[in-house]
Design an enzyme around this catalytic site. Structure first.
Site, PDB file in Angstrom:
ATOM      1  N   ARG A   1     -72.260 -50.201 -43.933  1.00  0.00           N
ATOM      2  CA  ARG A   1     -73.010 -51.084 -44.832  1.00  0.00           C
ATOM      3  C   ARG A   1     -73.411 -50.304 -46.079  1.00  0.00           C
ATOM      4  NH1 ARG A   1     -78.074 -53.033 -42.613  1.00  0.00           N
ATOM      5  NH2 ARG A   1     -78.070 -54.544 -44.284  1.00  0.00           N
TER       6      ARG A   1
ATOM      7  N   LYS B   1     -79.241 -44.543 -33.414  1.00  0.00           N
ATOM      8  CA  LYS B   1     -78.139 -45.471 -33.731  1.00  0.00           C
ATOM      9  C   LYS B   1     -76.927 -45.252 -32.818  1.00  0.00           C
ATOM     10  CE  LYS B   1     -75.779 -47.555 -37.596  1.00  0.00           C
ATOM     11  NZ  LYS B   1     -76.087 -48.380 -38.738  1.00  0.00           N
TER      12      LYS B   1
ATOM     13  N   ARG C   1     -86.783 -50.159 -42.467  1.00  0.00           N
ATOM     14  CA  ARG C   1     -87.185 -48.890 -41.831  1.00  0.00           C
ATOM     15  C   ARG C   1     -88.471 -49.136 -41.052  1.00  0.00           C
ATOM     16  NH1 ARG C   1     -83.007 -47.489 -42.723  1.00  0.00           N
ATOM     17  NH2 ARG C   1     -82.063 -46.303 -44.368  1.00  0.00           N
TER      18      ARG C   1
HETATM   19  C1  BTN Z   1     -73.082 -49.762 -40.495  1.00  0.00           C
HETATM   20  O1  BTN Z   1     -73.137 -49.141 -41.573  1.00  0.00           O
HETATM   21  O2  BTN Z   1     -74.002 -49.726 -39.689  1.00  0.00           O
HETATM   22  C2  BTN Z   1     -71.864 -50.597 -40.188  1.00  0.00           C
HETATM   23  C3  BTN Z   1     -70.719 -49.776 -39.661  1.00  0.00           C
HETATM   24  C4  BTN Z   1     -69.489 -50.586 -39.324  1.00  0.00           C
HETATM   25  C5  BTN Z   1     -68.308 -49.726 -38.942  1.00  0.00           C
HETATM   26  C6  BTN Z   1     -67.138 -50.519 -38.435  1.00  0.00           C
HETATM   27  S1  BTN Z   1     -65.920 -49.509 -37.652  1.00  0.00           S
HETATM   28  C7  BTN Z   1     -64.821 -50.843 -37.604  1.00  0.00           C
HETATM   29  C8  BTN Z   1     -64.957 -51.604 -38.897  1.00  0.00           C
HETATM   30  N1  BTN Z   1     -64.096 -51.043 -39.915  1.00  0.00           N
HETATM   31  C9  BTN Z   1     -64.784 -50.465 -40.886  1.00  0.00           C
HETATM   32  O3  BTN Z   1     -64.291 -49.883 -41.856  1.00  0.00           O
HETATM   33  N2  BTN Z   1     -66.101 -50.603 -40.669  1.00  0.00           N
HETATM   34  C10 BTN Z   1     -66.363 -51.334 -39.456  1.00  0.00           C
END
Ligand code: BTN
Length: 329
Positions: free
Chosen positions: A125, A190, A326
């Site tokens: 994100r 996380k 947060r």
């Molecule tokens: C976050 O930042 O919390 C979200 C992370 C999401 C990662 C997943 S891995 C599979 C899919 N492909 C990506 O490039 N991102 C999501």
């Protein structure tokens, strides 16, 4: 044997985590040491922890359960089998989300799932990157098509979180929780993240829901993570953290939740959100695109918007992908 086949067979042998001599491997693969070394290098380049000892033996840092399409298919629910249009398993992609976003524009039907052992440019994100070393996590995306306007998708990222949390509970992660909008946490560390991206093709709405779960992160990947994190190996032990089982559970729950969402939007799932909600009643700081506000979380509304009680007792609602939350002490 062509290079790709050789690399794959080498990995299948090494996946048990045992040590193999160069001679043994050359014999089994019917190749010269130089070709064996080239195949090993291909895996090292993908971030696999492959240990080559000075006496010439090969061993993975730890045993690895490779993703296996057939095993995943065998564990799918009837509902998932009916709604899935395809299930693809790759060893390397830039990002499973990017891949399916492209496929959405090529008119791939709803229900396409793609998993990758490793992502070269995994995305998180707010423009962050997502650590995706080979075999260290579950990295996958689901393409789904929806009727209606983009507002119909409000709350879908929370709904996706519910699907992930359900799957993890079934796997045995009792203390999984969700931090609004969709951080997947275990004891405030996380464990996974969700990235929802939407678009339209031929006038119809599509969403790619990307999920990344930490299964067994290698030390070098964890150095790049700037917040408390945890992986399934630590929570469940390596054996229980089966990536194939997790993948099937996740697909089953995603399909169930997306179907439910289709029928009644987030309102249909808002009650279940409370089972996983780690934010309710907590004092938090919300980082909005142009401001920061603090208050106490009073749950979410039927569209998935966060309800925040300010110091004056007034409730404000907050919705949107670019907000981060947060916990305050
Ligand atoms: C976050 O930042 O919390 C979200 C992370 C999401 C990662 C997943 S891995 C599979 C899919 N492909 C990506 O490039 N991102 C999501």
């Amino acid at each position: 044997m062509i290079d790709m086949e050789l690399e794959q067979t080498l990995l299948t042998i090494l996946a048990d985590g045992q040590e193999y001599t160069e001679r043994e491997l050359c014999e089994r693969l019917a190749v010269e040491p130089t070709r064996l070394m080239q195949a090993a290098r291909a895996w090292l380049d993908l971030g696999l922890e492959l240990c080559l000892s000075p006496n010439g033996s090969y061993r993975l840092a730890e045993a690895l359960e490779l993703l296996d399409r057939q095993r995943i298919m065998a564990d799918l629910s009837e509902e998932a089998r009916t709604r899935l249009s395809c299930l693809e398993v790759y060893r390397l992609l830039d990002s499973t989300n990017t891949y399916l976003l492209h496929k959405a524009h090529e008119q791939w039907p709803s229900g396409a799932v793609c998993l990758s052992e490793c992502q070269q440019s995994g995305r998180g994100r707010k423009g962050r990157s997502w650590q995706s070393p080979f075999g260290a996590g579950l990295f996958g995306s689901l393409l789904w098509r929806f009727d209606g306007t983009p507002t119909a998708l409000s709350g879908l990222s929370l709904a996706t979180g519910i699907a992930v949390a359900r799957a993890l509970r079934v796997l045995g992660v009792a203390e999984v929780g969700l931090k609004w909008p969709n951080d997947v946490l275990w004891r405030e560390r996380k464990l996974g993240g969700i990235l929802l991206e939407s678009g339209s093709s031929a006038g119809a709405l599509h969403v790619v829901a990307g999920i990344g779960l930490n299964v067994a992160l290698p030390p070098q990947a964890t150095r790049a993570i700037d917040q408390p994190w945890v992986d399934l190996r630590e929570i469940l032990g390596k054996k229980e953290a089966s990536r194939n089982r997790l993948a099937a559970l996740l697909i089953n729950e995603l399909v169930a939740v997306f179907e439910r969402f289709e029928r009644g939007g987030f309102a249909n799932l808002a009650e279940e959100w409370m089972n996983f909600d780690l934010s309710a009643g907590r004092r938090v700081r919300l980082h909005l695109p142009n401001a920061t506000v603090t208050g106490i979380v009073r749950g979410v509304d039927a569209s998935g918007a966060l309800l925040l009680e300010g110091a004056d007792g007034q409730i404000s609602t907050h919705l949107g992908g670019e907000i981060s939350l947060r916990f305050e002490a």
